[in-house]
Design a protein around this motif. Structure first.
Motif, PDB file in Angstrom:
ATOM      1  N   ARG A 243      47.702  46.581  62.321  1.00  0.00           N
ATOM      2  CA  ARG A 243      46.748  46.905  63.389  1.00  0.00           C
ATOM      3  C   ARG A 243      45.959  45.665  63.788  1.00  0.00           C
ATOM      4  O   ARG A 243      45.754  44.757  62.987  1.00  0.00           O
ATOM      5  CB  ARG A 243      45.814  48.020  62.933  1.00  0.00           C
ATOM      6  CG  ARG A 243      44.819  47.646  61.861  1.00  0.00           C
ATOM      7  CD  ARG A 243      44.251  48.885  61.209  1.00  0.00           C
ATOM      8  NE  ARG A 243      45.222  49.490  60.315  1.00  0.00           N
ATOM      9  CZ  ARG A 243      45.184  50.758  59.901  1.00  0.00           C
ATOM     10  NH1 ARG A 243      44.219  51.556  60.306  1.00  0.00           N
ATOM     11  NH2 ARG A 243      46.112  51.230  59.080  1.00  0.00           N
ATOM     12  N   LEU A 244      45.520  45.650  65.016  1.00  0.00           N
ATOM     13  CA  LEU A 244      44.784  44.501  65.554  1.00  0.00           C
ATOM     14  C   LEU A 244      43.288  44.718  65.337  1.00  0.00           C
ATOM     15  O   LEU A 244      42.710  45.691  65.842  1.00  0.00           O
ATOM     16  CB  LEU A 244      45.094  44.333  67.038  1.00  0.00           C
ATOM     17  CG  LEU A 244      44.677  43.023  67.686  1.00  0.00           C
ATOM     18  CD1 LEU A 244      45.553  42.735  68.898  1.00  0.00           C
ATOM     19  CD2 LEU A 244      43.219  43.038  68.111  1.00  0.00           C
ATOM     20  N   LEU A 245      42.680  43.825  64.579  1.00  0.00           N
ATOM     21  CA  LEU A 245      41.253  43.910  64.306  1.00  0.00           C
ATOM     22  C   LEU A 245      40.499  42.670  64.793  1.00  0.00           C
ATOM     23  O   LEU A 245      39.351  42.461  64.419  1.00  0.00           O
ATOM     24  CB  LEU A 245      41.013  44.091  62.798  1.00  0.00           C
ATOM     25  CG  LEU A 245      41.488  45.407  62.192  1.00  0.00           C
ATOM     26  CD1 LEU A 245      41.230  45.420  60.696  1.00  0.00           C
ATOM     27  CD2 LEU A 245      40.787  46.589  62.860  1.00  0.00           C
ATOM     28  N   ALA A 246      41.155  41.851  65.619  1.00  0.00           N
ATOM     29  CA  ALA A 246      40.529  40.611  66.069  1.00  0.00           C
ATOM     30  C   ALA A 246      39.202  40.851  66.770  1.00  0.00           C
ATOM     31  O   ALA A 246      38.295  40.009  66.700  1.00  0.00           O
ATOM     32  CB  ALA A 246      41.483  39.863  67.002  1.00  0.00           C
ATOM     33  N   PHE A 247      39.072  41.994  67.434  1.00  0.00           N
ATOM     34  CA  PHE A 247      37.829  42.305  68.130  1.00  0.00           C
ATOM     35  C   PHE A 247      37.005  43.356  67.379  1.00  0.00           C
ATOM     36  O   PHE A 247      36.089  43.955  67.949  1.00  0.00           O
ATOM     37  CB  PHE A 247      38.124  42.792  69.547  1.00  0.00           C
ATOM     38  CG  PHE A 247      38.747  41.734  70.420  1.00  0.00           C
ATOM     39  CD1 PHE A 247      38.024  40.610  70.784  1.00  0.00           C
ATOM     40  CD2 PHE A 247      40.055  41.854  70.865  1.00  0.00           C
ATOM     41  CE1 PHE A 247      38.587  39.624  71.583  1.00  0.00           C
ATOM     42  CE2 PHE A 247      40.626  40.880  71.670  1.00  0.00           C
ATOM     43  CZ  PHE A 247      39.892  39.758  72.023  1.00  0.00           C
ATOM     44  N   GLY A 248      37.329  43.573  66.116  1.00  0.00           N
ATOM     45  CA  GLY A 248      36.607  44.568  65.351  1.00  0.00           C
ATOM     46  C   GLY A 248      37.110  45.962  65.644  1.00  0.00           C
ATOM     47  O   GLY A 248      38.219  46.166  66.138  1.00  0.00           O
ATOM     48  N   ALA A 249      36.264  46.945  65.346  1.00  0.00           N
ATOM     49  CA  ALA A 249      36.612  48.340  65.572  1.00  0.00           C
ATOM     50  C   ALA A 249      35.333  49.157  65.545  1.00  0.00           C
ATOM     51  O   ALA A 249      34.280  48.672  65.114  1.00  0.00           O
ATOM     52  CB  ALA A 249      37.590  48.841  64.499  1.00  0.00           C
ATOM     53  N   GLY A 250      35.417  50.384  65.997  1.00  0.00           N
ATOM     54  CA  GLY A 250      34.262  51.261  65.942  1.00  0.00           C
ATOM     55  C   GLY A 250      33.230  50.945  67.014  1.00  0.00           C
ATOM     56  O   GLY A 250      33.505  50.255  67.998  1.00  0.00           O
ATOM     57  N   VAL A 251      32.002  51.436  66.796  1.00  0.00           N
ATOM     58  CA  VAL A 251      30.958  51.306  67.812  1.00  0.00           C
ATOM     59  C   VAL A 251      30.517  49.860  68.012  1.00  0.00           C
ATOM     60  O   VAL A 251      29.907  49.533  69.036  1.00  0.00           O
ATOM     61  CB  VAL A 251      29.726  52.167  67.458  1.00  0.00           C
ATOM     62  CG1 VAL A 251      30.089  53.641  67.440  1.00  0.00           C
ATOM     63  CG2 VAL A 251      29.120  51.743  66.130  1.00  0.00           C
ATOM     64  N   ARG A 252      30.845  48.983  67.068  1.00  0.00           N
ATOM     65  CA  ARG A 252      30.443  47.585  67.205  1.00  0.00           C
ATOM     66  C   ARG A 252      31.616  46.696  67.622  1.00  0.00           C
ATOM     67  O   ARG A 252      31.525  45.472  67.547  1.00  0.00           O
ATOM     68  CB  ARG A 252      29.837  47.081  65.893  1.00  0.00           C
ATOM     69  CG  ARG A 252      28.626  47.885  65.431  1.00  0.00           C
ATOM     70  CD  ARG A 252      27.930  47.206  64.284  1.00  0.00           C
ATOM     71  NE  ARG A 252      27.187  46.061  64.766  1.00  0.00           N
ATOM     72  CZ  ARG A 252      25.854  46.018  64.882  1.00  0.00           C
ATOM     73  NH1 ARG A 252      25.125  47.070  64.560  1.00  0.00           N
ATOM     74  NH2 ARG A 252      25.248  44.936  65.312  1.00  0.00           N
ATOM     75  N   ARG A 253      32.700  47.309  68.086  1.00  0.00           N
ATOM     76  CA  ARG A 253      33.824  46.514  68.574  1.00  0.00           C
ATOM     77  C   ARG A 253      33.348  45.578  69.672  1.00  0.00           C
ATOM     78  O   ARG A 253      32.485  45.939  70.478  1.00  0.00           O
ATOM     79  CB  ARG A 253      34.924  47.430  69.107  1.00  0.00           C
ATOM     80  CG  ARG A 253      36.206  46.708  69.478  1.00  0.00           C
ATOM     81  CD  ARG A 253      37.245  47.680  70.022  1.00  0.00           C
ATOM     82  NE  ARG A 253      38.545  47.052  70.167  1.00  0.00           N
ATOM     83  CZ  ARG A 253      38.910  46.312  71.215  1.00  0.00           C
ATOM     84  NH1 ARG A 253      38.048  46.136  72.223  1.00  0.00           N
ATOM     85  NH2 ARG A 253      40.113  45.765  71.268  1.00  0.00           N
ATOM     86  N   CYS A 254      33.894  44.380  69.729  1.00  0.00           N
ATOM     87  CA  CYS A 254      33.479  43.391  70.721  1.00  0.00           C
ATOM     88  C   CYS A 254      33.496  44.000  72.122  1.00  0.00           C
ATOM     89  O   CYS A 254      34.541  44.481  72.574  1.00  0.00           O
ATOM     90  CB  CYS A 254      34.397  42.167  70.672  1.00  0.00           C
ATOM     91  SG  CYS A 254      34.056  40.956  71.976  1.00  0.00           S
ATOM     92  N   PRO A 255      32.374  43.986  72.836  1.00  0.00           N
ATOM     93  CA  PRO A 255      32.342  44.589  74.169  1.00  0.00           C
ATOM     94  C   PRO A 255      32.994  43.713  75.233  1.00  0.00           C
ATOM     95  O   PRO A 255      33.194  44.164  76.363  1.00  0.00           O
ATOM     96  CB  PRO A 255      30.843  44.747  74.439  1.00  0.00           C
ATOM     97  CG  PRO A 255      30.220  43.613  73.684  1.00  0.00           C
ATOM     98  CD  PRO A 255      31.049  43.475  72.421  1.00  0.00           C
ATOM     99  N   ALA A 256      33.304  42.462  74.875  1.00  0.00           N
ATOM    100  CA  ALA A 256      33.832  41.517  75.861  1.00  0.00           C
ATOM    101  C   ALA A 256      35.290  41.158  75.594  1.00  0.00           C
ATOM    102  O   ALA A 256      35.748  40.093  76.013  1.00  0.00           O
ATOM    103  CB  ALA A 256      32.976  40.255  75.885  1.00  0.00           C
ATOM    104  N   SER A 257      36.030  42.024  74.926  1.00  0.00           N
ATOM    105  CA  SER A 257      37.412  41.681  74.571  1.00  0.00           C
ATOM    106  C   SER A 257      38.263  41.444  75.816  1.00  0.00           C
ATOM    107  O   SER A 257      39.040  40.487  75.872  1.00  0.00           O
ATOM    108  CB  SER A 257      38.019  42.781  73.704  1.00  0.00           C
ATOM    109  OG  SER A 257      37.962  44.046  74.352  1.00  0.00           O
TER     110      SER A 257
END
Length: 276
Positions: A243-257
């Motif tokens: 799975r791709l987690l480069a931008f995080g996950a959940g409510v704090r996932r990077c908003p600017a991906s």
């Protein structure tokens, strides 16, 4: 500090709101104020409010336009003889700064670069304190937003190393995969060699929220845990990559991906074009 490597465990923790981010230490210097007002280092309602402001700012920016602007700036720099490594370092922040309406966007990359190192940890080398504070003051002061200008500065600082790292990784892959599209190279780089390799969380008080072999004892509920974003994934299988987690996950996932990928695409496309 305990380290959790498997992406399945990391994803579950990132999806769990009981796991908190380490909060910024109080302080009054320009750099400390920047960290204290960022959404990255706060939890609960304060994070939710700042996140909403960030998302509203980003919603005003068209990723397709960012890609075009980044590509144009990269080609202009190439024509002027600027080294590709310097282009990948400067153009992403300059592109985003201009789109955000930051004053003097040409100076934003250097200010962001000065802040990027100590930003995550909050630890500043004594010899760099004055320069870091000046960079923070300039970056916040250049914001065109009257509402939480520190959040514009946050976007620029976080874009510096991450987007530069993504572009560098993609260009390295392109040498051995000349027929691959830029989109394919970016997807592979984000999955296998994310530019940000780790993040941190403060362990939940619920023991069940941690992997069974690393569960904190009740008295150890506030310990800091490092989460690897580039580790193995026990759920991976043939036809199902990690799975791709480069931008995080959940409510704090990077908003600017989407914005980061667009800017990286514009720069990489320009740098991959054959020389005339």
């Amino acid at each position: 500090m305990p380290v959790i490597h498997d992406r399945s465990d990391v994803a579950r923790i990132l999806d769990d709101p009981d796991w908190r981010v380490p909060e910024a230490a109080p302080g009054t210097s320009p750099f400390e104020r920047l960290r204290n007002e960022a959404s990255r280092f706060v939890n609960g309602p304060a994070h939710d409010e700042r996140r909403a402001v960030l998302e509203a700012r980003l919603a005003e920016l068209d990723p397709a336009r960012l890609a075009l602007d980044a590509g144009a700036l990269a080609r202009e720099a190439l024509a002027a003889g600027v080294d590709p490594s310097e282009i990948s370092r400067r153009i992403p922040v300059r592109t985003l700064a201009a789109a955000l309406g930051v004053a003097n966007p040409e100076s934003a990359p250097e200010n962001a670069a000065m802040l990027a190192g100590p930003y995550a940890s909050g630890i500043v080398d004594v010899a760099d304190e004055s320069r870091v504070d000046v960079a923070a003051e300039r970056l916040v002061g250049a914001s065109a937003s009257a509402c939480r200008p520190e959040l514009d500065a946050q976007l620029l600082v976080q874009a510096h190393a991450a987007t530069n790292g993504l572009i560098t990784s993609v260009l390295r892959r392109a040498v051995a995969a000349t027929d691959a599209t830029t989109a394919e190279l970016i997807d592979a780089a984000l999955r296998d060699t994310p530019p940000v390799t780790a993040t941190r969380r403060v362990a939940s008080s619920d023991e069940r929220s941690t992997p069974s072999d690393q569960a904190p004892a009740p008295h150890d509920a506030d310990r800091l845990v490092e989460l690897r974003l580039d580790g193995p994934d026990r759920d991976a299988a043939p036809g199902a990559p990690p799975r791709l987690l480069a931008f995080g996950a959940g409510v704090r996932r990077c908003p600017a991906s989407a914005h980061a990928v667009a800017i990286a695409t514009g720069v990489v496309d320009a740098l991959r074009e054959p020389a005339c």
